[in-house]
Design a protein around this motif. Structure first.
Motif, mmCIF file in Angstrom:
data_model
loop_
_atom_site.group_PDB
_atom_site.id
_atom_site.type_symbol
_atom_site.label_atom_id
_atom_site.label_comp_id
_atom_site.label_asym_id
_atom_site.label_seq_id
_atom_site.Cartn_x
_atom_site.Cartn_y
_atom_site.Cartn_z
ATOM 1 N N ARG A 89 4.265 -23.091 -1.327
ATOM 2 C CA ARG A 89 5.233 -22.049 -0.982
ATOM 3 C C ARG A 89 5.479 -21.054 -2.110
ATOM 4 O O ARG A 89 5.701 -19.879 -1.862
ATOM 5 N N LEU A 90 5.452 -21.534 -3.335
ATOM 6 C CA LEU A 90 5.954 -20.731 -4.443
ATOM 7 C C LEU A 90 4.893 -20.169 -5.373
ATOM 8 O O LEU A 90 5.193 -19.324 -6.203
ATOM 9 N N THR A 91 3.689 -20.627 -5.267
ATOM 10 C CA THR A 91 2.654 -20.197 -6.192
ATOM 11 C C THR A 91 1.479 -19.629 -5.404
ATOM 12 O O THR A 91 0.650 -20.374 -4.922
ATOM 13 N N THR A 92 1.423 -18.325 -5.269
ATOM 14 C CA THR A 92 0.407 -17.694 -4.426
ATOM 15 C C THR A 92 -0.934 -17.507 -5.124
ATOM 16 O O THR A 92 -1.935 -17.273 -4.475
ATOM 17 N N LYS A 93 -0.967 -17.628 -6.443
ATOM 18 C CA LYS A 93 -2.191 -17.364 -7.198
ATOM 19 C C LYS A 93 -2.948 -18.627 -7.599
ATOM 20 O O LYS A 93 -3.936 -18.553 -8.317
ATOM 21 N N LEU A 94 -2.523 -19.770 -7.129
ATOM 22 C CA LEU A 94 -3.114 -21.040 -7.538
ATOM 23 C C LEU A 94 -4.590 -21.115 -7.143
ATOM 24 O O LEU A 94 -4.939 -20.996 -5.977
ATOM 25 N N GLU A 95 -5.453 -21.287 -8.154
ATOM 26 C CA GLU A 95 -6.900 -21.377 -7.946
ATOM 27 C C GLU A 95 -7.434 -22.789 -8.122
ATOM 28 O O GLU A 95 -8.428 -23.157 -7.501
ATOM 29 N N ALA A 96 -6.798 -23.577 -8.982
ATOM 30 C CA ALA A 96 -7.306 -24.918 -9.292
ATOM 31 C C ALA A 96 -6.151 -25.891 -9.469
ATOM 32 O O ALA A 96 -5.164 -25.575 -10.132
ATOM 33 N N ILE A 97 -6.307 -27.068 -8.852
ATOM 34 C CA ILE A 97 -5.296 -28.112 -9.011
ATOM 35 C C ILE A 97 -5.982 -29.470 -9.010
ATOM 36 O O ILE A 97 -6.863 -29.727 -8.186
ATOM 37 N N SER A 98 -5.608 -30.294 -9.972
ATOM 38 C CA SER A 98 -6.107 -31.659 -10.003
ATOM 39 C C SER A 98 -4.973 -32.587 -9.599
ATOM 40 O O SER A 98 -3.934 -32.634 -10.252
ATOM 41 N N LEU A 99 -5.202 -33.296 -8.503
ATOM 42 C CA LEU A 99 -4.245 -34.268 -7.988
ATOM 43 C C LEU A 99 -4.837 -35.672 -8.034
ATOM 44 O O LEU A 99 -4.422 -36.557 -7.297
ATOM 45 N N ALA A 100 -5.824 -35.858 -8.907
ATOM 46 C CA ALA A 100 -6.496 -37.155 -9.037
ATOM 47 C C ALA A 100 -5.499 -38.224 -9.442
ATOM 48 O O ALA A 100 -4.686 -38.022 -10.346
ATOM 49 N N GLU A 101 -5.554 -39.344 -8.746
ATOM 50 C CA GLU A 101 -4.714 -40.500 -9.031
ATOM 51 C C GLU A 101 -3.226 -40.170 -9.017
ATOM 52 O O GLU A 101 -2.471 -40.555 -9.897
ATOM 53 N N THR A 102 -2.822 -39.427 -7.984
ATOM 54 C CA THR A 102 -1.409 -39.158 -7.725
ATOM 55 C C THR A 102 -1.051 -39.827 -6.406
ATOM 56 O O THR A 102 -1.881 -40.479 -5.783
ATOM 57 N N ALA A 103 0.173 -39.617 -5.931
ATOM 58 C CA ALA A 103 0.624 -40.191 -4.660
ATOM 59 C C ALA A 103 0.463 -39.207 -3.498
ATOM 60 O O ALA A 103 1.023 -39.414 -2.427
ATOM 61 N N VAL A 104 -0.304 -38.168 -3.686
ATOM 62 C CA VAL A 104 -0.513 -37.156 -2.652
ATOM 63 C C VAL A 104 -1.300 -37.753 -1.483
ATOM 64 O O VAL A 104 -2.210 -38.553 -1.684
ATOM 65 N N THR A 105 -0.937 -37.335 -0.272
ATOM 66 C CA THR A 105 -1.592 -37.819 0.945
ATOM 67 C C THR A 105 -2.314 -36.670 1.655
ATOM 68 O O THR A 105 -2.299 -35.530 1.175
ATOM 69 N N ASP A 106 -2.857 -36.963 2.806
ATOM 70 C CA ASP A 106 -3.518 -35.946 3.627
ATOM 71 C C ASP A 106 -2.607 -34.758 3.894
ATOM 72 O O ASP A 106 -3.046 -33.610 3.856
ATOM 73 N N SER A 107 -1.340 -35.013 4.163
ATOM 74 C CA SER A 107 -0.393 -33.937 4.469
ATOM 75 C C SER A 107 -0.255 -32.950 3.326
ATOM 76 O O SER A 107 -0.255 -31.733 3.536
ATOM 77 N N GLY A 108 -0.130 -33.458 2.121
ATOM 78 C CA GLY A 108 0.012 -32.585 0.958
ATOM 79 C C GLY A 108 -1.226 -31.744 0.711
ATOM 80 O O GLY A 108 -1.136 -30.548 0.427
ATOM 81 N N VAL A 109 -2.382 -32.355 0.824
ATOM 82 C CA VAL A 109 -3.635 -31.632 0.630
ATOM 83 C C VAL A 109 -3.786 -30.546 1.701
ATOM 84 O O VAL A 109 -4.155 -29.413 1.409
ATOM 85 N N ALA A 110 -3.468 -30.889 2.949
ATOM 86 C CA ALA A 110 -3.570 -29.914 4.036
ATOM 87 C C ALA A 110 -2.661 -28.713 3.794
ATOM 88 O O ALA A 110 -3.057 -27.569 4.034
ATOM 89 N N LEU A 111 -1.458 -28.959 3.299
ATOM 90 C CA LEU A 111 -0.545 -27.855 2.973
ATOM 91 C C LEU A 111 -1.161 -26.929 1.931
ATOM 92 O O LEU A 111 -1.129 -25.705 2.074
ATOM 93 N N LEU A 112 -1.696 -27.510 0.880
ATOM 94 C CA LEU A 112 -2.281 -26.702 -0.196
ATOM 95 C C LEU A 112 -3.465 -25.870 0.270
ATOM 96 O O LEU A 112 -3.531 -24.673 -0.008
#
Length: 101
Positions: free
Chosen positions: A51-74
């Protein structure tokens, strides 16, 4: 300083979704963030960044608690996103990885 920040590495830090909710609002020009091994980071953080970061090009979520829902949002909201790592995330399915590609 937040408006000038382009990349941030907090890999391995003890951060929660709530802390990242505050951070996301203060870094409108963030292009890359490394949240690797931030074990308490989950889908609420993904929602904040989508929602808040429109310029995001790269994100590492390796070994976090993120699920399918979070990835789909991004991948839906962050149109500039070109690099996403979810290595070691057991809650992210193969079908979501295919969607992200």
């Amino acid at each position: 300083i937040g408006a000038h920040l382009r990349t941030l590495c907090v890999a391995g830090a003890t951060l929660s979704d709530d802390g990242l909710l505050t951070l996301a609002g203060g870094v409108p020009n963030l292009e890359g963030i490394d949240l690797r091994c931030c074990f308490e980071v989950g889908d609420k953080a993904c929602e904040a960044f989508s929602r808040l970061t429109t310029k995001l090009e790269a994100i590492s979520l390796a070994e976090t608690a993120v699920t399918d829902s979070g990835v789909a949002l991004l991948v839906t909201a962050c149109t500039a996103l070109t690099s996403l790592s979810v290595k070691g995330n057991r809650a992210v399915s193969d079908s979501t990885v295919v969607l992200a590609a």
